[in-house]
Design an enzyme around this catalytic site. Structure first.
Site, PDB file in Angstrom:
ATOM      1  N   LYS A   1      -7.235  -3.135   2.422  1.00  0.00           N
ATOM      2  CA  LYS A   1      -6.994  -1.761   1.525  1.00  0.00           C
ATOM      3  C   LYS A   1      -7.427  -1.708   0.192  1.00  0.00           C
ATOM      4  O   LYS A   1      -8.445  -1.040  -0.179  1.00  0.00           O
ATOM      5  CB  LYS A   1      -5.418  -1.325   1.581  1.00  0.00           C
ATOM      6  CG  LYS A   1      -5.242  -0.140   0.622  1.00  0.00           C
ATOM      7  CD  LYS A   1      -3.655   0.135   0.740  1.00  0.00           C
ATOM      8  CE  LYS A   1      -2.914  -0.768  -0.357  1.00  0.00           C
ATOM      9  NZ  LYS A   1      -3.022  -0.091  -1.610  1.00  0.00           N
ATOM     10  N   ASN A   2      -7.091  -2.768  -0.598  1.00  0.00           N
ATOM     11  CA  ASN A   2      -7.410  -2.745  -1.955  1.00  0.00           C
ATOM     12  C   ASN A   2      -8.931  -3.149  -2.207  1.00  0.00           C
ATOM     13  O   ASN A   2      -9.591  -2.622  -3.274  1.00  0.00           O
ATOM     14  CB  ASN A   2      -6.747  -3.911  -2.787  1.00  0.00           C
ATOM     15  CG  ASN A   2      -5.130  -3.569  -2.868  1.00  0.00           C
ATOM     16  OD1 ASN A   2      -5.025  -2.210  -2.520  1.00  0.00           O
ATOM     17  ND2 ASN A   2      -4.318  -4.367  -3.239  1.00  0.00           N
TER      18      ASN A   2
ATOM     19  N   CYS B   1       2.373   7.166 -18.290  1.00  0.00           N
ATOM     20  CA  CYS B   1       1.238   6.179 -19.057  1.00  0.00           C
ATOM     21  C   CYS B   1       1.056   6.820 -20.346  1.00  0.00           C
ATOM     22  O   CYS B   1       0.682   8.077 -20.519  1.00  0.00           O
ATOM     23  CB  CYS B   1       0.304   5.768 -18.269  1.00  0.00           C
ATOM     24  SG  CYS B   1      -0.965   4.986 -19.418  1.00  0.00           S
TER      25      CYS B   1
ATOM     26  N   ARG C   1       1.050   0.381 -21.518  1.00  0.00           N
ATOM     27  CA  ARG C   1       1.009   0.156 -20.196  1.00  0.00           C
ATOM     28  C   ARG C   1       0.922   1.585 -19.151  1.00  0.00           C
ATOM     29  O   ARG C   1       1.455   2.585 -19.917  1.00  0.00           O
ATOM     30  CB  ARG C   1       1.951  -0.615 -19.547  1.00  0.00           C
ATOM     31  CG  ARG C   1       2.085  -2.016 -20.261  1.00  0.00           C
ATOM     32  CD  ARG C   1       3.350  -2.649 -19.589  1.00  0.00           C
ATOM     33  NE  ARG C   1       3.194  -3.237 -18.355  1.00  0.00           N
ATOM     34  CZ  ARG C   1       4.158  -3.431 -17.565  1.00  0.00           C
ATOM     35  NH1 ARG C   1       5.191  -3.605 -18.149  1.00  0.00           N
ATOM     36  NH2 ARG C   1       3.925  -3.747 -16.495  1.00  0.00           N
TER      37      ARG C   1
ATOM     38  N   ASP D   1       2.504  -8.460  -3.783  1.00  0.00           N
ATOM     39  CA  ASP D   1       2.365  -7.268  -2.381  1.00  0.00           C
ATOM     40  C   ASP D   1       3.156  -7.994  -1.261  1.00  0.00           C
ATOM     41  O   ASP D   1       3.522  -7.142  -0.366  1.00  0.00           O
ATOM     42  CB  ASP D   1       1.255  -7.074  -2.001  1.00  0.00           C
ATOM     43  CG  ASP D   1       0.596  -5.968  -3.047  1.00  0.00           C
ATOM     44  OD1 ASP D   1       1.250  -5.387  -3.978  1.00  0.00           O
ATOM     45  OD2 ASP D   1      -0.690  -5.666  -3.067  1.00  0.00           O
TER      46      ASP D   1
ATOM     47  N   ARG E   1       0.106   4.680   4.384  1.00  0.00           N
ATOM     48  CA  ARG E   1      -0.796   4.716   3.329  1.00  0.00           C
ATOM     49  C   ARG E   1      -1.673   3.163   3.316  1.00  0.00           C
ATOM     50  O   ARG E   1      -2.768   3.282   2.963  1.00  0.00           O
ATOM     51  CB  ARG E   1      -0.225   4.690   2.010  1.00  0.00           C
ATOM     52  CG  ARG E   1       0.048   5.907   1.756  1.00  0.00           C
ATOM     53  CD  ARG E   1       0.920   5.750   0.369  1.00  0.00           C
ATOM     54  NE  ARG E   1      -0.247   5.078  -0.763  1.00  0.00           N
ATOM     55  CZ  ARG E   1      -0.008   4.867  -1.945  1.00  0.00           C
ATOM     56  NH1 ARG E   1       1.257   5.266  -2.520  1.00  0.00           N
ATOM     57  NH2 ARG E   1      -0.910   4.274  -2.602  1.00  0.00           N
TER      58      ARG E   1
HETATM   59  C1  UD1 Z   1      -3.717  -4.184  -7.655  1.00  0.00           C
HETATM   60  C2  UD1 Z   1      -3.400  -3.761  -6.291  1.00  0.00           C
HETATM   61  C3  UD1 Z   1      -1.844  -3.878  -6.118  1.00  0.00           C
HETATM   62  C4  UD1 Z   1      -1.493  -5.291  -6.527  1.00  0.00           C
HETATM   63  C5  UD1 Z   1      -1.852  -5.578  -7.984  1.00  0.00           C
HETATM   64  C6  UD1 Z   1      -1.431  -7.082  -8.296  1.00  0.00           C
HETATM   65  C7  UD1 Z   1      -5.088  -2.377  -5.749  1.00  0.00           C
HETATM   66  C8  UD1 Z   1      -5.462  -0.777  -5.607  1.00  0.00           C
HETATM   67  N1  UD1 Z   1      -3.670  -2.491  -5.970  1.00  0.00           N
HETATM   68  O1  UD1 Z   1      -2.916  -3.254  -8.736  1.00  0.00           O
HETATM   69  O2  UD1 Z   1      -1.977  -3.960  -4.707  1.00  0.00           O
HETATM   70  O3  UD1 Z   1       0.047  -5.414  -6.304  1.00  0.00           O
HETATM   71  O4  UD1 Z   1      -3.090  -5.679  -8.159  1.00  0.00           O
HETATM   72  O5  UD1 Z   1      -2.034  -8.055  -7.450  1.00  0.00           O
HETATM   73  O6  UD1 Z   1      -5.737  -3.142  -5.954  1.00  0.00           O
HETATM   74  N2  UD1 Z   1      -0.980  -3.848 -16.709  1.00  0.00           N
HETATM   75  C9  UD1 Z   1      -0.840  -3.508 -18.004  1.00  0.00           C
HETATM   76  N3  UD1 Z   1      -1.844  -2.896 -18.548  1.00  0.00           N
HETATM   77  C10 UD1 Z   1      -3.035  -2.762 -17.921  1.00  0.00           C
HETATM   78  C11 UD1 Z   1      -3.072  -2.879 -16.497  1.00  0.00           C
HETATM   79  C12 UD1 Z   1      -1.943  -3.542 -15.802  1.00  0.00           C
HETATM   80  O7  UD1 Z   1       0.290  -4.141 -18.628  1.00  0.00           O
HETATM   81  O8  UD1 Z   1      -3.852  -1.883 -18.577  1.00  0.00           O
HETATM   82  C13 UD1 Z   1       0.359  -4.560 -15.784  1.00  0.00           C
HETATM   83  C14 UD1 Z   1       0.829  -3.527 -14.703  1.00  0.00           C
HETATM   84  O9  UD1 Z   1       1.855  -2.695 -15.108  1.00  0.00           O
HETATM   85  C15 UD1 Z   1       1.502  -5.162 -13.935  1.00  0.00           C
HETATM   86  C16 UD1 Z   1       0.351  -6.074 -14.089  1.00  0.00           C
HETATM   87  O10 UD1 Z   1      -0.376  -5.768 -15.216  1.00  0.00           O
HETATM   88  O11 UD1 Z   1       2.788  -5.348 -14.476  1.00  0.00           O
HETATM   89  C17 UD1 Z   1      -0.446  -6.134 -12.767  1.00  0.00           C
HETATM   90  O12 UD1 Z   1      -1.446  -4.988 -12.646  1.00  0.00           O
HETATM   91  P1  UD1 Z   1      -2.673  -4.963 -12.178  1.00  0.00           P
HETATM   92  O13 UD1 Z   1      -3.201  -6.342 -11.882  1.00  0.00           O
HETATM   93  O14 UD1 Z   1      -3.619  -4.188 -13.010  1.00  0.00           O
HETATM   94  O15 UD1 Z   1      -2.517  -4.145 -10.816  1.00  0.00           O
HETATM   95  P2  UD1 Z   1      -3.189  -2.999 -10.340  1.00  0.00           P
HETATM   96  O16 UD1 Z   1      -4.954  -3.159 -10.547  1.00  0.00           O
HETATM   97  O17 UD1 Z   1      -2.894  -1.866 -10.599  1.00  0.00           O
END
Ligand code: UD1
Length: 416
Positions: free
Chosen positions: A21-22, A117, A122, A305, A397
Site C-alpha cells: 500500500k505505502n 497541523c 508536527r 504498523d 483501506r
Molecule cells: C508512513 C506510513 C505509515 C507508517 C509510518 C511510519 C505511508 C503512506 N504511511 O507514514 O503507514 O506507520 O510511515 O513507518 O507511507 N513527524 C513529524 N514531523 C513531520 C513528519 C513526521 O514530527 O514533518 C512524525 C510523525 O508525527 C510520527 C513520526 O514522525 O510521529 C513518523 O512519521 P512518518 O515517518 O512521517 O510517517 P508517515 O510518512 O506519515
C-alpha cells in the site's frame, strides 16, 4: 461495513501477498512528475489506491487498469491544476505526497493541511523545512499548505527524525532540480527504495537509498517509466501473526525476506517457527506462544504498523510482554477494544503492558484505525465465539481481498 469473524479455526494453506500500500501510494503521486506514461505493476486494489488515483484524475491525469493489478497513468493535457481537492485529500494522509511531486513538475502546489497541523509543527514540519532548504517558499492559507519555487536549488537537508513521508516529498521535489541534494538522517524503509527505483527509471540520479544519506541529482525533463510495487511487508506480517495466533501453518508467497527480518525475529521470540525460501516463507507453531518485548522504531526496527497486530498475539502469549511505541504516540487505542475481548492490557504513556490470558472471547468491537482493525481480526480468529468488528471500511483501506484470503486459509470471515 462490518467484519464478522467466528474464531477457533487453525489457519492453513498458502496466501499470496499483494503489492505494498505505502509504496503504491507514493508511486501514484510520483506519476505527476512524468511527462510520458507511467505503468505500475503489482498495485493492490484497495480503497486508498482508488482515492490516490482519483486525486490524479482531479489534477488532469488519466488512469486505466490494464490488468487486475497494473495501472497506466498518463497526462495527455499536462497538469490542469496544482491544487489537490480537500474532499479527496482528507481521506488519506498519503495525499500529502502530491506536494513534492507537483513541485517537481510545475514549481507550485497547494495541498490541504493534514488534520490538526500547524505550519512549523508536527506533522508536516520536517517536510516543509526540507522544501524550504531547497528554495521553496511555503505558507499556510485557508487550511492549505501553499508552496512555490522561488529559487529551487540543490542543498543539504538534515531531518531531525527519519520521517518516511518527509523523505519521499523531499526526494520528489529534489528530483526536479538539476543540482545535487543530499538528505541526511533519511528514512530507510523499503518503500523509499521503491520510490528511488521509479525516479531512476525517470532519469533521475539517486544514490544511497536504504542508508540514511540519500543523494539526488534531479533532471528538468523526465520521460515515462514502468515500475513494480514491492510486496507489502505489513500485509505479510499481518498474515504471519494471524497464522501464529491460531496455531496454524501458513505459507506466504511473493515476499521479500530481508524486509521481514525484524518481524521474523520477534515472531521467533514469541514461539513461532519461520522457514524461509527465496520469496516464500512458512510459519508453523513451535510449542506455546511466549511473551516478548517490542519497541517500534523506524526501519529496520520493528514496524509501528505491526504493533497493534502484535499486541493481539501477545494478549494470548504466556507471560508479561512490554510494548513501547516510539513512532506514533497515540497508537494504543486498540488496547481498549482488545480488553472487550478479555485481554489484559495496561497502557501508560508510550508503554503497554500485556498480561497473556488463556483465551479471548468474541465481542462487539470497533476498528479505530486500519492496523487496529487488522489486530481485531487477528484476535477474533483466535477468540471463542463470534466477533463483530465495526468500521470495517478502515480495514478495506489497506488490505486487498482480506475476506477472500482469510477464507482461503480456512477462517470463517464475512463482510456485511
Ligand atoms: C508512513 C506510513 C505509515 C507508517 C509510518 C511510519 C505511508 C503512506 N504511511 O507514514 O503507514 O506507520 O510511515 O513507518 O507511507 N513527524 C513529524 N514531523 C513531520 C513528519 C513526521 O514530527 O514533518 C512524525 C510523525 O508525527 C510520527 C513520526 O514522525 O510521529 C513518523 O512519521 P512518518 O515517518 O512521517 O510517517 P508517515 O510518512 O506519515
Amino acid at each position: 461495513m462490518k467484519f464478522l469473524v467466528s474464531g477457533g479455526r487453525r489457519l492453513q494453506g498458502k496466501v499470496r501477498i499483494s503489492g505494498a500500500k505505502n509504496a503504491a501510494l507514493v508511486l501514484i503521486a510520483a506519476s505527476v512528475m512524468a511527462a510520458d506514461d507511467v505503468v505500475l505493476d503489482n498495485v493492490p486494489r484497495i480503497a486508498d489506491v482508488d482515492t490516490q488515483l482519483q486525486i490524479v484524475a482531479s489534477l488532469g491525469g488519466r488512469f486505466v487498469w490494464e490488468g487486475e493489478n497494473t495501472v497506466r497513468i498518463s497526462w495527455p493535457e499536462g497538469i490542469e491544476t496544482t491544487t489537490t481537492p480537500f474532499q479527496l485529500a482528507k481521506k488519506l494522509r498519503a495525499s500529502n505526497l502530491f506536494l513534492g511531486a507537483l513541485l517537481a513538475r510545475t514549481g507550485k502546489a497547494e495541498i490541504p493541511l493534514p488534520g490538526g497541523c500547524n505550519i512549523g509543527s508536527r506533522p508536516m514540519d520536517l517536510h516543509l523545512k526540507g522544501l524550504q532548504a531547497l528554495g521553496f517558499e511555503v505558507k499556510l492559507e485557508h487550511g492549505f499548505i501553499k508552496a512555490w519555487a522561488k529559487k529551487p536549488t540543490g542543498n543539504r537537508v538534515y531531518l531531525d527524525f527519519p520521517s518516511v513521508g518527509a523523505t519521499e516529498n523531499i526526494m520528489m521535489a529534489a528530483a526536479g532540480i538539476p543540482e545535487v541534494t543530499v538528505i541526511e538522517n533519511a528514512a530507510k524503509e523499503p518503500e523509499i527504495v521503491n520510490l528511488a527505483s521509479f525516479l531512476t527509471a525517470l532519469g533521475v540520479k539517486v544514490r544511497g537509498v536504504g542508508t540514511d544519506i540519500i543523494r539526488i541529482e534531479g533532471v528538468k525533463e523526465r520521460g515515462g517509466a514502468r515500475c513494480g510495487v514491492i510486496p507489502d511487508r505489513i500485509e505479510a506480517g499481518t498474515y504471519m501473526i494471524a497464522a501464529g495466533i491460531t496455531g496454524g501453518e501458513v505459507t506466504l508467497e511473493n515476499v521479500i525476506i530481508t524486509h521481514l527480518h525484524p518481524v521474523i525475529a520477534k515472531l521467533e521470540e514469541a514461539g513461532l517457527k519461520v522457514d524461509v525460501g527465496e520469496d516464500t516463507l512458512t510459519v508453523t507453531p513451535s510449542g506455546e506462544l511466549k511473551a516478548t518485548d517490542i519497541k517500534t522504531l523506524p526501519y529496520p526496527g520493528f514496524p509501528t504498523d505491526l504493533q497493534s497486530p502484535m499486541m493481539a498475539l501477545l494478549s494470548v502469549a504466556k507471560g508479561t510482554s512490554t510494548i513501547v511505541e516510539n513512532v506514533f504516540e497515540n497508537r494504543f487505542q486498540v488496547a481498549d477494544e482488545l480488553k472487550r475481548m478479555g485481554a489484559q492490557i495496561k497502557v501508560k504513556g508510550q508503554t503497554a503492558i500485556v498480561e497473556g490470558v488463556e483465551k479471548l472471547y468474541g465481542a462487539q468491537v470497533k476498528a479505530t484505525d486500519l492496523r487496529a482493525g487488522a489486530a481485531l481480526i487477528i484476535a477474533a480468529l483466535a477468540a471463542e465465539g463470534e466477533t463483530e468488528i465495526c468500521q470495517g471500511e478502515l480495514i478495506a483501506r489497506g488490505y486487498e481481498k482480506i475476506e477472500e484470503k482469510l477464507s482461503g486459509l480456512g477462517a470463517k470471515v464475512r463482510v456485511v
